[in-house]
Design a protein around this motif. Sequence first.
Motif, PDB file in Angstrom:
ATOM      1  N   GLU A  26       0.837  -1.197   0.000  1.00 32.73           N
ATOM      2  CA  GLU A  26       0.000   0.000   0.000  1.00 32.73           C
ATOM      3  C   GLU A  26       0.876   1.252   0.000  1.00 32.73           C
ATOM      4  OE1 GLU A  26      -2.342  -0.403   3.504  1.00 32.73           O
ATOM      5  OE2 GLU A  26      -3.747  -1.824   2.609  1.00 32.73           O
ATOM      6  N   LYS A  27       0.394   2.261  -0.680  1.00 35.50           N
ATOM      7  CA  LYS A  27       1.100   3.541  -0.675  1.00 35.50           C
ATOM      8  C   LYS A  27       0.697   4.332   0.563  1.00 35.50           C
ATOM      9  CE  LYS A  27       1.877   7.660  -3.535  1.00 35.50           C
ATOM     10  NZ  LYS A  27       1.484   8.371  -4.773  1.00 35.50           N
ATOM     11  N   LYS A  28       1.706   4.784   1.318  1.00 30.78           N
ATOM     12  CA  LYS A  28       1.435   5.548   2.533  1.00 30.78           C
ATOM     13  C   LYS A  28       2.231   6.854   2.512  1.00 30.78           C
ATOM     14  CE  LYS A  28       0.750   1.362   5.298  1.00 30.78           C
ATOM     15  NZ  LYS A  28       1.274   0.542   6.410  1.00 30.78           N
ATOM     16  N   ASP A  29       1.617   7.900   3.067  1.00 25.17           N
ATOM     17  CA  ASP A  29       2.316   9.188   3.192  1.00 25.17           C
ATOM     18  C   ASP A  29       3.189   9.151   4.436  1.00 25.17           C
ATOM     19  OD1 ASP A  29       1.068  10.229   0.938  1.00 25.17           O
ATOM     20  OD2 ASP A  29      -0.690  10.838   2.090  1.00 25.17           O
ATOM     21  N   ILE A  30       4.434   9.602   4.274  1.00 20.00           N
ATOM     22  CA  ILE A  30       5.400   9.564   5.370  1.00 20.00           C
ATOM     23  C   ILE A  30       5.791  10.987   5.777  1.00 20.00           C
ATOM     24  CG2 ILE A  30       7.742   8.833   6.023  1.00 20.00           C
ATOM     25  CD1 ILE A  30       5.775   6.524   5.742  1.00 20.00           C
ATOM     26  N   GLU A  36      12.303   6.561   7.667  1.00 17.84           N
ATOM     27  CA  GLU A  36      11.865   5.595   6.652  1.00 17.84           C
ATOM     28  C   GLU A  36      13.061   5.100   5.828  1.00 17.84           C
ATOM     29  OE1 GLU A  36       8.680   3.301   5.083  1.00 17.84           O
ATOM     30  OE2 GLU A  36       9.007   4.467   6.908  1.00 17.84           O
ATOM     31  N   LYS A  94       7.799  11.527  -0.383  1.00 19.80           N
ATOM     32  CA  LYS A  94       7.341  11.306   0.997  1.00 19.80           C
ATOM     33  C   LYS A  94       6.421  10.074   1.095  1.00 19.80           C
ATOM     34  CE  LYS A  94       7.841  16.014   2.760  1.00 19.80           C
ATOM     35  NZ  LYS A  94       8.970  16.303   1.879  1.00 19.80           N
ATOM     36  N   VAL A  95       6.941   8.959   0.541  1.00 21.46           N
ATOM     37  CA  VAL A  95       6.182   7.696   0.550  1.00 21.46           C
ATOM     38  C   VAL A  95       6.935   6.646   1.364  1.00 21.46           C
ATOM     39  CG1 VAL A  95       5.013   8.078  -1.637  1.00 21.46           C
ATOM     40  CG2 VAL A  95       7.252   6.959  -1.617  1.00 21.46           C
ATOM     41  N   ASN A  96       6.227   5.578   1.721  1.00 26.84           N
ATOM     42  CA  ASN A  96       6.832   4.490   2.488  1.00 26.84           C
ATOM     43  C   ASN A  96       7.830   3.704   1.646  1.00 26.84           C
ATOM     44  OD1 ASN A  96       4.355   3.795   1.112  1.00 26.84           O
ATOM     45  ND2 ASN A  96       4.473   1.761   2.038  1.00 26.84           N
ATOM     46  N   GLU A  98       8.256   0.521   1.150  1.00 25.94           N
ATOM     47  CA  GLU A  98       7.709  -0.559   0.331  1.00 25.94           C
ATOM     48  C   GLU A  98       7.241  -0.030  -1.029  1.00 25.94           C
ATOM     49  OE1 GLU A  98       6.900  -1.721   4.634  1.00 25.94           O
ATOM     50  OE2 GLU A  98       6.863   0.094   3.426  1.00 25.94           O
ATOM     51  N   TRP A  99       6.534   1.111  -0.998  1.00 30.40           N
ATOM     52  CA  TRP A  99       6.012   1.672  -2.244  1.00 30.40           C
ATOM     53  C   TRP A  99       7.152   2.155  -3.142  1.00 30.40           C
ATOM     54  CZ3 TRP A  99       1.430   1.206  -4.401  1.00 30.40           C
ATOM     55  CH2 TRP A  99       1.134   1.992  -5.516  1.00 30.40           C
TER      56      TRP A  99
END
Length: 570
Positions: A26-30, A36, A94-96, A98-99
């Motif tokens: 899943e795409k998440k905002d970090i 990260e 600014k993504v996790n 994994e993405w």
Amino acid sequence: MKGIGVSPGIVIGKVLLKEEKKIIIEKKDIINCEDEVKRYKVAMENSKSEIQDIYNNVLKSMGEKEATIFEAHLMILEDPEMLQQIEKKIQDDKVNAEWALKEISEMFIAMFDAMDNEYMKERAADIKDVTARLMKKLLNIEDVNFSQLANEVVIVARDLTPSDTSQIDKKKVLGFITEIGGRTSHSAIMARTLEIPAIVAVKDIASIVKNGDLIVFDGEEGLIYINPEEKIVKLYEEKKEEYNRYQKELDLLIGKESITTDGIKVELSANIGTPKDLESVLNNDGEGIGLYRSEFLYMDRTSAPTEQEQYEAYKEVAQKMKNKPVVIRTLDVGGDKELDYLNLPSEMNPFLGYRAIRVCLDKVDIFKTQLRAILRASAYGNIKIMFPMISSIEELRAAKAILEEVKNDLHKENIAFNEKLEVGIMIEIPAAAIISDLFAREVDFFSIGTNDLIQYTTAVDRMNEKISHLYNPFHPALLRLVKMVIDNAHKENKWVGMCGEVAGDPKLIPVLIGMGLDEFSMSPISILKARGIIRNISQEKMRDLAQQVVNLPTATEVEKFIEKNINLKN
């Protein structure tokens, strides 16, 4: 609990659960990109450490050639270009992690895959493998490596793939249990080859047990006890001692001939997947290799084995068997044996589709590479070639024509091979059995592959536990086809073997002797038991009984007739 016992032996041990975890990205905002990036780097270092350990172990146990793939994986994890782009993706978008890993790795995989260069395409597959490992680290998904177990375990899984079973360390794996499968599923066949007790088709077992549970089972009867009372454990400890005594009695048959009471000698050979299986063949006094499943050389890797790799594997088996017959089946993939790097199509009916000889006749370069390796190795032993899943004379002639091309190439290059090498086919499709009189004029031998022949004759998917009761080796139609094939081959003075699981079935061995089968090829663990049966029966008497058997109307009546009229004591 009860399942289908597919490999004999008594097991008492702790459960190691092979859990199937779906990877969802899943795409998440970090907010804190530095943390990260740090998390990503920790996962990367852990992956490097893991691959380094695997590299060291493979280098030590199998050699430099086999370890090369893991060296390539280490180089990918040390490649600054890709790694910096992943870090940049995390910070800029600014993504996790994994993405970011998913996006950048897919870009690199597509780039390499599009190149018109086999070496670069292989790098795409390597990147896919490495990033999958890294992704699991980030998601805290642990993969079990069956070749690197610290303690003795009993594996419990929904299913075990051929790659899983080919990695098993038999010194650590006491046995295994799966939710799906049957006597002829590949996990079952490999269990018998490795001499590891196993039970399949145990509904929901993977959701019932947990890691560390004590499990007790009988690999012949299919009975399972989870965290049993002490009296059950004690009973099975006694059964284990009794089983070990029985195995020692069978050992007395080592060095004896596989000959009937009226002097008919047959050959008891073994089915193997890799050169590692030879230890079991030699320990059980196998008289040859009736089926070398060459596809195992193609598994658990990102590209097809080279000619040299195959040549060395085939040569090793030929030399260690010391001029005893070694029948190498050419590449048999498709169906339930998939190879990602071959890009085999997804099919509605894969067992009836693009597989085995059909793949080889289409991918001629891969086929020729294998044939060159086999022919070169034939200079070092008694190697024979066998084509799988032949259904027509046209297919056979096409395969033989390619073989002749390869022979001519080797002649031009002054490379030695056995000029008199025998060529045969597997009889595993009813069409081939029905016209076996015609095939017998064009080959040197037949080997009857009963696993698929039963499946195709009775229209029963041998992997489907819902209809497993219909998959029956005692079916009169199968036995009539087997007799027809043997008779047609003998009319042309050709020998006939059998490499399906029926060849090692204690109840059917006397019937096959009566039909005149020349060679039996089975799991190494079954050889001495089969020898004991053969040495206590007369072919002349079995011939009359076999004739009566093929005239019985049902599988149940066939089995009962055998039990009543044939003494199976060895």
